[in-house]
Scaffold this motif. Sequence first.
Motif, mmCIF file in Angstrom:
data_model
loop_
_atom_site.group_PDB
_atom_site.id
_atom_site.type_symbol
_atom_site.label_atom_id
_atom_site.label_comp_id
_atom_site.label_asym_id
_atom_site.label_seq_id
_atom_site.Cartn_x
_atom_site.Cartn_y
_atom_site.Cartn_z
ATOM 1 N N ARG A 115 0.912 -1.150 -0.083
ATOM 2 C CA ARG A 115 -0.234 0.124 0.181
ATOM 3 C C ARG A 115 0.841 1.260 -0.102
ATOM 4 N N ASP A 116 2.000 1.190 0.589
ATOM 5 C CA ASP A 116 2.840 2.345 0.567
ATOM 6 C C ASP A 116 3.939 2.229 -0.553
ATOM 7 N N THR A 117 4.260 1.090 -0.894
ATOM 8 C CA THR A 117 5.423 1.021 -1.959
ATOM 9 C C THR A 117 4.924 1.173 -3.437
ATOM 10 N N SER A 118 3.928 0.460 -3.332
ATOM 11 C CA SER A 118 3.514 0.430 -4.729
ATOM 12 C C SER A 118 1.488 0.495 -4.705
ATOM 13 N N PRO A 119 1.057 1.453 -4.444
ATOM 14 C CA PRO A 119 -0.399 1.483 -4.370
ATOM 15 C C PRO A 119 -1.076 0.942 -5.445
ATOM 16 N N PHE A 120 -0.725 1.206 -6.602
ATOM 17 C CA PHE A 120 -1.514 0.797 -7.879
ATOM 18 C C PHE A 120 -1.516 -1.087 -7.539
ATOM 19 N N MET A 121 -0.387 -1.940 -7.450
ATOM 20 C CA MET A 121 -0.339 -2.911 -7.318
ATOM 21 C C MET A 121 -1.263 -3.497 -6.444
ATOM 22 N N TYR A 169 -3.870 -2.088 -4.742
ATOM 23 C CA TYR A 169 -5.200 -2.007 -5.105
ATOM 24 C C TYR A 169 -5.805 -2.743 -6.099
ATOM 25 N N THR A 170 -4.996 -3.065 -7.197
ATOM 26 C CA THR A 170 -5.278 -3.925 -8.243
ATOM 27 C C THR A 170 -5.574 -5.312 -7.858
ATOM 28 N N ILE A 171 -4.647 -6.040 -6.631
ATOM 29 C CA ILE A 171 -4.667 -6.998 -6.269
ATOM 30 C C ILE A 171 -5.725 -7.361 -5.379
ATOM 31 N N SER A 172 -6.081 -6.314 -4.533
ATOM 32 C CA SER A 172 -7.180 -6.424 -3.547
ATOM 33 C C SER A 172 -8.578 -6.274 -4.055
ATOM 34 N N ILE A 173 -8.804 -5.348 -5.032
ATOM 35 C CA ILE A 173 -10.015 -5.328 -5.700
ATOM 36 C C ILE A 173 -10.359 -6.430 -6.533
#
Length: 198
Positions: free
Chosen positions: A129-135, A137-141
């Motif tokens: 969440r801190d280092t790669s927010p895009f990754m 949120y993509t994984i969690s969503i």
Amino acid sequence: MGEKSSTVQDQEQQVRKVKRTLEGWRVALLSLKSVILWEQQWHPCAIVGSMTIMYLLIWLLDLNTLASIAIVGLILNFVDFMVPVICNQLYGSSSWTGQHEKTFEEICRNIVISYNKLVIYIHSFYSLRDTSPFMYYTISISTLCTVAWISSSINNIFLLYLLSTVVLLWPGIQHSGILNSFFSVVNMAPKIPFLKSE
């Protein structure tokens, strides 16, 4: 160097704590270990059969969610009370040997190692969440959408049955090397010519 020794000391402290917590279950844990690791050929069938009977009873009772949770809690409390009493009656302290103690400590150590690995995986996922927010949120969503779609399409009791059966069979699958055999067969399979890159 000091960090590594403190980690080992923390792990040893966790093992001692788990041993104290599971002291009444130690005889039962030795039997459960042999079943979970499939030391006999019939152990996987016993696992699948017991899970099938349990979930069949849950399905036949057709209780609402809160009543199901309450009954499962009552059963777990009853088992947690009765297993140490029965084990102490059947097996006295004289039948507990050094080999049994070593196996019990190995079980506790494996529990601690598995717990610590799970915590590390969870922390590393949330550090995304801190280092790669895009990754993150993509994984969690995508995971949550997939779980929502599957749970709306398939009966939830059946999903829990599949999940709990796989979780209970997984240590035996790893211990017996079935997964490694499967992957070695897949790697030895002939390659399809039109999938090869030129």
